[in-house]
Design a protein around this motif. Structure first.
Motif: not given
Length: 131
Positions: A102-106
């Motif tokens: 989670p939130f690694y895309g950012l």
């Protein structure tokens, strides 16, 4: 760390221990979307952002055309974005599985890739480290 511009294609990075030079080899720059459905290699942040933009545009267009066309575009789009995400993870010298954190895309959107060659291939910007 101090960054100084020596020429158009050479930058010096000064650390407390030593000095390294980043050399841009523009002949070895990777072209955009050279293998968009492959999970091997590395891509830059710009290609990753353009991939998201194209994915959103195609899915919006497909939703207006029809359900079955939309379903096909969604399946191909899922594979396209998974492959592009894996290559962006590789640019950070991480496994492609990291994209499901989670939130690694950012982090993939804003963090710069490794300079020079890493475990997953050459630098897509054509940068090399020289001492």
């Amino acid at each position: 760390m101090e960054l100084t511009n020596n020429t158009n294609a050479e930058y010096s990075v000064k650390n407390s221990e030593d000095t390294q030079t980043i050399v841009y080899d523009y002949d070895e720059k990777q072209p955009f979307f050279s293998a968009p459905f492959s999970i091997y290699g590395r891509i830059r942040r710009l290609e990753f952002c353009l991939s998201y933009f194209l994915y959103i545009m195609f899915t919006l267009l497909a939703s207006k055309i029809g359900f079955y066309f939309y379903l096909i575009v969604m399946i191909l789009g899922f594979w396209f974005m998974t492959a592009q995400g894996a290559k962006r993870c590789h640019d950070r010298n991480n496994s492609g599985w990291y994209q499901f954190i989670p939130f690694y895309g950012l982090w993939m959107l804003f963090a710069d890739g490794d300079v020079g060659e890493n475990d997953y291939g050459p630098d897509p910007k054509g940068r090399k480290l020289e001492k």
